[in-house]
Design a protein around this motif. Structure first.
Motif, mmCIF file in Angstrom:
data_model
loop_
_atom_site.group_PDB
_atom_site.id
_atom_site.type_symbol
_atom_site.label_atom_id
_atom_site.label_comp_id
_atom_site.label_asym_id
_atom_site.label_seq_id
_atom_site.Cartn_x
_atom_site.Cartn_y
_atom_site.Cartn_z
ATOM 1 N N LEU A 1 6.973 -10.365 5.552
ATOM 2 C CA LEU A 1 5.780 -11.210 5.565
ATOM 3 C C LEU A 1 6.132 -12.678 5.341
ATOM 4 O O LEU A 1 5.509 -13.574 5.929
ATOM 5 N N VAL B 1 -2.183 -7.280 10.511
ATOM 6 C CA VAL B 1 -1.494 -6.058 10.112
ATOM 7 C C VAL B 1 -2.374 -4.873 10.498
ATOM 8 O O VAL B 1 -3.535 -4.789 10.081
ATOM 9 N N TRP C 1 -1.868 -3.589 -1.023
ATOM 10 C CA TRP C 1 -1.738 -4.525 0.091
ATOM 11 C C TRP C 1 -1.941 -5.962 -0.392
ATOM 12 O O TRP C 1 -1.190 -6.866 -0.025
ATOM 13 N N GLY D 1 9.370 3.579 2.509
ATOM 14 C CA GLY D 1 8.035 3.006 2.467
ATOM 15 C C GLY D 1 6.996 3.941 1.903
ATOM 16 O O GLY D 1 7.297 4.996 1.327
ATOM 17 N N TRP E 1 8.575 0.392 4.971
ATOM 18 C CA TRP E 1 9.476 -0.324 4.072
ATOM 19 C C TRP E 1 8.919 -0.396 2.656
ATOM 20 O O TRP E 1 7.695 -0.341 2.452
ATOM 21 N N LEU F 1 4.880 -2.094 8.360
ATOM 22 C CA LEU F 1 5.091 -2.318 6.939
ATOM 23 C C LEU F 1 5.115 -1.023 6.134
ATOM 24 O O LEU F 1 5.758 -0.962 5.084
ATOM 25 N N ASP G 1 -2.430 -1.054 9.947
ATOM 26 C CA ASP G 1 -1.738 -0.058 9.137
ATOM 27 C C ASP G 1 -2.769 0.773 8.365
ATOM 28 O O ASP G 1 -3.978 0.526 8.446
ATOM 29 N N CYS H 1 8.841 -5.430 2.477
ATOM 30 C CA CYS H 1 7.601 -5.898 3.110
ATOM 31 C C CYS H 1 7.350 -7.367 2.806
ATOM 32 O O CYS H 1 6.955 -8.138 3.694
ATOM 33 N N LEU I 1 1.716 -6.927 13.256
ATOM 34 C CA LEU I 1 2.611 -5.874 12.773
ATOM 35 C C LEU I 1 1.827 -4.567 12.776
ATOM 36 O O LEU I 1 0.955 -4.350 11.918
#
Length: 308
Positions: A223, A241, A280, A272, A214, A211, A243, A219, A207
Motif C-alpha cells: 500500500l 481494493v 482493514w 495472509g 499477504w 492483499l 477483497d 500489505c 488491487l
C-alpha cells in the motif's frame, strides 16, 4: 443427489407421470440447477469451473492434512510449505500445469467483473488511468479497458507473468515487483507514449484479491508503494481494493461461512488472511492513507476506496 440438494447445489421436485398399463400416476423425481451450480457450467462466459478445479487440486487439498503438525511445531513455513517443501508461489512457478490452472482460475473469477461493472460503473467512471497491481494475465483490466475505452489501463505484475502478453490500444503490460516500487501512471505513459493519449488528472490503482494473500507488514508495504506512485507526480488519485471484508454480525447473503473458510485457506496456503473492517482500517492508516470508504459489496467481496 440428496447431499447435493441439501447443500443447495440442485433443487428437487416431484412430478406425476401417468402409467397407462397400471392406470395410475407414478411419482418421478426431477432435479434442476440453482444459481450456485449454474456458476460452474463450462459454456457460461462467467463460469467459475476453472476456479473450483484450482481450489480442489490435490496439491491444495493435501496441504490441509499438515495443519495440525504445522500448528504444534510453530513452523515458519505454511502448511502448504510443510507439504511441498516450498511456498505456494514457488510451487506455481515450478509446476507449470498447476500454475496455468491457477492463473485460469483467477481469470475466471475476474470475468465476473463484467457483472460488477454493470452495477458499479460510477466507481470507474471519470478515470484518466488505472494500474491493476498484481493483475496477473490481465483479464479484469481488459474488461475495464473495453468498458471505458477513454481510460489508459496497465497490468503490473512479475515480469515472467506478463511476458509476451499482447497489448491493446489502451492496455499495456508492465513487469516489476510491487514490494519494490509501483510505477505511476505518468511513468507508464512515457514508456508507452506512442500508444496512450494524455492522462486526465485522476489516477487509480486497483488491487483485486491481492492483499488477502499477504500478512499485515507485507500489505502495508504494498500500500505504501501505491501511495508513493499516486503522490509522486502531484496528481490526484486513489487505490481501489477489491477483497473480502468479514462482518460476522451482518450476514444478509449467508456467505460468512465461505469467507471464514477462505480465511482458513489463506492460513494453509500463504501468510495472509481475510480481514474485518477494523483490520482493514489499521492497514490503510499504517500505510499513510488519510481515509477510506467501503463503496460497494458483491458476493464475497467488497470494493474499498482509499485516499492519500
Amino acid at each position: 443427489m440428496r447431499l447435493l440438494v441439501n447443500s443447495g447445489f440442485f433443487t428437487r421436485s416431484i412430478k406425476g407421470q401417468e402409467n397407462q398399463e397400471a392406470e395410475e400416476e407414478e411419482e418421478e423425481e426431477a432435479y434442476a440447477l440453482t444459481p450456485s451450480s449454474k456458476l460452474v457450467l463450462k459454456e457460461n462466459v462467467t463460469t467459475l469451473s476453472p476456479f473450483v478445479l484450482a481450489m480442489l487440486d490435490p496439491a491444495l487439498v493435501n496441504s490441509w492434512q499438515f495443519l495440525g503438525d504445522w500448528f504444534r511445531a510453530g513452523s515458519e513455513l505454511t502448511p502448504f510449505g510443510e507439504a511441498h517443501g516450498m511456498g505456494f508461489w514457488d510451487y506455481c512457478d515450478q509446476n507449470a500445469e498447476y500454475g496455468n490452472m491457477f492463473n485460469e482460475g483467477m481469470a475466471s473469477d475476474s470475468r465476473l467483473m463484467s457483472l460488477v461493472l454493470m452495477d458499479y460503473a460510477p466507481i470507474f467512471e471519470g478515470l484518466g488511468s488505472l494500474v491493476n497491481v498484481g493483475g496477473g494475465t490481465g483479464t479484469m483490466a481488459r474488461i475495464i479497458s473495453e468498458a471505458f475505452p477513454h481510460m489508459s489501463c496497465t497490468v503490473f505484475d512479475l515480469p515472467h507473468v506478463v511476458a509476451n502478453l499482447p497489448d491493446s490500444s489502451n492496455l499495456i503490460y508492465v513487469g516489476g515487483d510491487m514490494f519494490q516500487s509501483i510505477p505511476s501512471a505518468d511513468a507508464i505513459l512515457i514508456k508507452a507514449s506512442n500508444r496512450f493519449s494524455l492522462l486526465k488528472d485522476l489516477q487509480y490503482f486497483i488491487l483485486k484479491w491481492i492483499l488477502h494473500d499477504w500478512n499485515d507488514d507485507e500489505c502495508v508495504s504494498i500500500l505504501k508503494r501505491c501511495k508513493e506512485a499516486i503522490t509522486s507526480n502531484g496528481k490526484k488519485g486513489k487505490v481501489i481494493v477489491i477483497d473480502v471484508v468479514i462482518d460476522e454480525e451482518k450476514d444478509e447473503q449467508g456467505i460468512i461461512k465461505t469467507k471464514l473458510l477462505f480465511d482458513a485457506l489463506m492460513m494453509v496456503l500463504l501468510t495472509g488472511k481475510e480481514r474485518n473492517k477494523k483490520e482493514w482500517e489499521k492497514l490503510f492508516l499504517d500505510a499513510g492513507f488519510s481515509r477510506y470508504k467501503i463503496a460497494a459489496s458483491f458476493g464475497m467481496k467488497s470494493v474499498i476506496e482509499i485516499y492519500p
